[in-house]
Design an enzyme around this catalytic site. Structure first.
Site, PDB file in Angstrom:
ATOM      1  N   TYR A 144       0.859  -1.186   0.000  1.00  8.80           N
ATOM      2  CA  TYR A 144       0.000   0.000   0.000  1.00  8.80           C
ATOM      3  C   TYR A 144       0.891   1.231   0.000  1.00  8.80           C
ATOM      4  O   TYR A 144       1.805   1.331   0.819  1.00  8.80           O
ATOM      5  CB  TYR A 144      -0.904  -0.002   1.235  1.00  8.80           C
ATOM      6  CG  TYR A 144      -1.808   1.204   1.383  1.00  8.80           C
ATOM      7  CD1 TYR A 144      -1.614   2.130   2.411  1.00  8.80           C
ATOM      8  CD2 TYR A 144      -2.863   1.422   0.507  1.00  8.80           C
ATOM      9  CE1 TYR A 144      -2.448   3.246   2.549  1.00  8.80           C
ATOM     10  CE2 TYR A 144      -3.710   2.531   0.645  1.00  8.80           C
ATOM     11  CZ  TYR A 144      -3.487   3.429   1.666  1.00  8.80           C
ATOM     12  OH  TYR A 144      -4.309   4.531   1.795  1.00  8.80           O
ATOM     13  N   ASP A 239       9.366   2.760  -0.726  1.00  5.41           N
ATOM     14  CA  ASP A 239       8.339   3.446   0.059  1.00  5.41           C
ATOM     15  C   ASP A 239       8.641   3.183   1.531  1.00  5.41           C
ATOM     16  O   ASP A 239       8.307   2.130   2.069  1.00  5.41           O
ATOM     17  CB  ASP A 239       6.942   2.934  -0.325  1.00  5.41           C
ATOM     18  CG  ASP A 239       5.869   3.526   0.574  1.00  5.41           C
ATOM     19  OD1 ASP A 239       4.669   3.258   0.320  1.00  5.41           O
ATOM     20  OD2 ASP A 239       6.212   4.244   1.533  1.00  5.41           O
ATOM     21  N   LYS A 267       4.745   9.418   8.513  1.00  8.12           N
ATOM     22  CA  LYS A 267       4.692   8.900   9.885  1.00  8.12           C
ATOM     23  C   LYS A 267       5.782   9.491  10.787  1.00  8.12           C
ATOM     24  O   LYS A 267       5.699  10.647  11.184  1.00  8.12           O
ATOM     25  CB  LYS A 267       4.698   7.364   9.833  1.00  8.12           C
ATOM     26  CG  LYS A 267       3.490   6.811   9.038  1.00  8.12           C
ATOM     27  CD  LYS A 267       3.470   5.320   8.971  1.00  8.12           C
ATOM     28  CE  LYS A 267       2.469   4.797   7.972  1.00  8.12           C
ATOM     29  NZ  LYS A 267       1.084   4.804   8.428  1.00  8.12           N
TER      30      LYS A 267
HETATM   31  P1  KE4 Z   1      -0.736   8.294   4.451  1.00  7.70           P
HETATM   32  O1  KE4 Z   1      -1.268   8.963   3.212  1.00  7.70           O
HETATM   33  O2  KE4 Z   1      -1.805   7.467   5.157  1.00  7.70           O
HETATM   34  O3  KE4 Z   1       0.001   9.243   5.394  1.00  7.70           O
HETATM   35  O4  KE4 Z   1       0.401   7.266   3.981  1.00  7.70           O
HETATM   36  C1  KE4 Z   1       0.086   6.292   3.008  1.00  7.70           C
HETATM   37  C2  KE4 Z   1       1.051   5.129   3.142  1.00  7.70           C
HETATM   38  C3  KE4 Z   1       2.080   5.017   2.215  1.00  7.70           C
HETATM   39  N1  KE4 Z   1       2.976   4.003   2.292  1.00  7.70           N
HETATM   40  C4  KE4 Z   1       2.887   3.073   3.275  1.00  7.70           C
HETATM   41  C5  KE4 Z   1       3.890   1.959   3.323  1.00  7.70           C
HETATM   42  C6  KE4 Z   1       1.851   3.143   4.250  1.00  7.70           C
HETATM   43  O5  KE4 Z   1       1.762   2.184   5.211  1.00  7.70           O
HETATM   44  C7  KE4 Z   1       0.923   4.190   4.188  1.00  7.70           C
HETATM   45  C8  KE4 Z   1      -0.226   4.327   5.183  1.00  7.70           C
HETATM   46  N2  KE4 Z   1      -0.319   3.292   6.166  1.00  7.70           N
HETATM   47  C9  KE4 Z   1      -1.641   3.068   6.680  1.00  7.70           C
HETATM   48  C10 KE4 Z   1      -1.551   1.857   7.614  1.00  7.70           C
HETATM   49  N3  KE4 Z   1      -1.507   0.628   6.906  1.00  7.70           N
HETATM   50  C11 KE4 Z   1      -2.177   4.276   7.374  1.00  7.70           C
HETATM   51  C12 KE4 Z   1      -3.430   4.020   8.184  1.00  7.70           C
HETATM   52  C13 KE4 Z   1      -4.655   4.548   7.487  1.00  7.70           C
HETATM   53  O6  KE4 Z   1      -4.815   4.344   6.259  1.00  7.70           O
HETATM   54  O7  KE4 Z   1      -5.468   5.174   8.212  1.00  7.70           O
END
Ligand code: KE4
Length: 429
Positions: A144, A239, A267
């Site tokens: 993701y 990523d 994060k």
């Molecule tokens: P954000 O747009 O949510 O800040 O980041 C996206 C993203 C990009 N790359 C990786 C490897 C990620 O894990 C994420 C976002 N992680 C999720 C948890 N699996 C955030 C939680 C959510 O979607 O509320």
């Protein structure tokens, strides 16, 4: 535990916010029941709206690596806020955080701040396309990279054909440029690069995956992927939204010993405030506006409040790198304790762990990619999740997520967690 007020707040939220949440995974759809509304948090503990205290193994999905309301971060934000929160003009603190990040992470000369991991990954792909002049990207099933259209793609028919949208609103036009490979399967990548020779801008990967549970790349796979990208003139995008500043100062590049061409962050880099970033060596970053033609922008990008939280967080990590090993040791202790209970009670399981990322899968097959992760018994996982929650242990509400330990968690907290599993393990058989 009582969750009356959380349930009442959830009912009210659903009247005004789709699904009652501002990010779907929070809604407990994968585990059932109503989500917990949190009132406050400090260190390793969440305090919910029903005054339950929960040991937090999510840390806001990664950012709070030092625990909630970490004093130096809070104080930095308070002091900065008194001077204004955002100006839409350059500020010195953006350069301070950029310099620190560049000093900690290998293979990057410059970094651009944005407001989320999604923005970071979306912008990194646009930069790779602009730099190479190619349109296609390869991603991996189960990884993701945020909710940008190019990433919301599922396996198309056949191994080397285009992906297809996995969300309404994503067009076929977008999907055709995203090719899907299998994590830990280098041959699946080779098939795609062979079938789309000279048309691929980049491969984007979670170098240690955290969105299928925690999945570790084999050394052969990740080294082979680097060599393949080099040979085929394809940019390799790591990523590191999850792994950056969590696995070590230099993130996955450092601990895996693999050089990426572009690296994305989120994060931890924001210390709990909205910050994402993408970074590369100068020759690639020079393509980015206003130096170069690849456009990318953001009203609140680099805003001083978020920068102050990120700077305080990264400064602490940079000055105390032993935190990374202390966290890894605590995670290994948790792994050992959970595994002992599950083995003694003959519950089929796999536990994947890398640094302070860990996940429990109720399957007897090794979990090495999305397909094997999906074979986990979700009914068992739901009982595990709710059973632990009932005893004050807050785990990710999905089998496809990684835990993120924070350094405020004590060995006593971990012992309590293991005891909690002992008390419910009969339900998992
Ligand atoms: P954000 O747009 O949510 O800040 O980041 C996206 C993203 C990009 N790359 C990786 C490897 C990620 O894990 C994420 C976002 N992680 C999720 C948890 N699996 C955030 C939680 C959510 O979607 O509320």
């Amino acid at each position: 535990m009582i969750y009356k007020r959380s349930s009442a707040l959830f009912s009210e939220a659903k009247k005004y916010i789709p699904g009652g949440v501002n990010s779907p995974v929070r809604a407990f759809k994968a585990v059932g029941g109503d989500p917990i509304f949190v009132k406050s948090a400090k260190g390793a503990y969440l305090y919910d709206e029903d005054d339950n205290r929960l040991i937090d193994y999510i840390a806001s999905w990664g950012p709070l690596i030092l625990g909630h309301a970490f004093e130096p971060v809070i104080n930095a934000v308070i002091e900065k806020a008194k001077k204004g929160t955002s100006f839409g003009m350059p500020t010195e603190i953006e350069t301070e955080l950029a310099k620190l990040a560049v000093s900690m992470v290998p293979n990057i000369d410059k970094i651009r701040f944005v407001n989320s991991g999604t923005e970071a990954c979306m912008s990194a792909v646009r930069l790779a396309r602009g730099y190479t002049g190619n349109d296609k990207i390869i991603k991996f099933a189960g990884c993701y990279h945020g909710h940008s259209d190019s990433f919301l793609i599922q396996a198309g028919s056949g191994a080397v054909t285009f992906g297809s949208p996995n969300s309404p609103g994503v067009t076929q036009g977008t999907a055709k440029d995203t090719l899907l490979a299998t994590y830990n399967d280098l041959e699946s990548v080779k098939a795609l690069t062979h079938a789309n020779k000279g048309e691929i801008a980049a491969v984007i990967i979670e170098p240690v995956a955290g969105n299928m549970g925690c999945i570790i790349p084999s050394e052969e796979f990740i080294k082979g992927l680097r060599e393949l990208c080099t040979r085929e003139n394809i940019l390799l995008i790591f990523d590191e939204v999850m792994t950056g500043f969590r696995l070590g100062k230099g993130g996955a590049q450092e601990v895996l010993g693999i050089d990426a061409d572009i690296v994305t962050f989120g994060k931890v880099i924001g210390g709990g405030l909205p910050v994402g970033a993408f970074a590369a060596r100068s020759e690639i970053m020079s393509q980015l506006a206003p130096d170069g033609p690849v456009y990318q922008a953001g009203t609140l990008s680099g805003n001083p409040l978020a920068m102050s939280a990120g700077l305080a967080m990264l400064t602490e990590l940079n000055n105390n790198p032993e935190i990374f090993w202390s966290l890894a040791d605590k995670t290994a202790y948790l792994h050992k304790g959970l595994e002992k209970v599950l083995i003694e009670n003959e519950v089929s399981h796999q536990i994947n762990r890398f640094g302070s990322m860990i996940s429990v899968h109720f399957t007897d097959e090794p979990v090495i990619d999305f397909t094997s992760s999906a074979k986990g018994n979700n009914e068992t996982f739901k009982k595990y999740f709710h059973g632990m929650l009932e005893q004050g242990v807050y785990l990710p509400p999905s089998a496809f997520e990684s835990y993120f330990l924070n350094d405020a968690i004590s060995y006593d907290d971990i012992d309590q967690t293991i005891i909690a599993l002992q008390k419910i393990v009969d339900q998992l058989k």
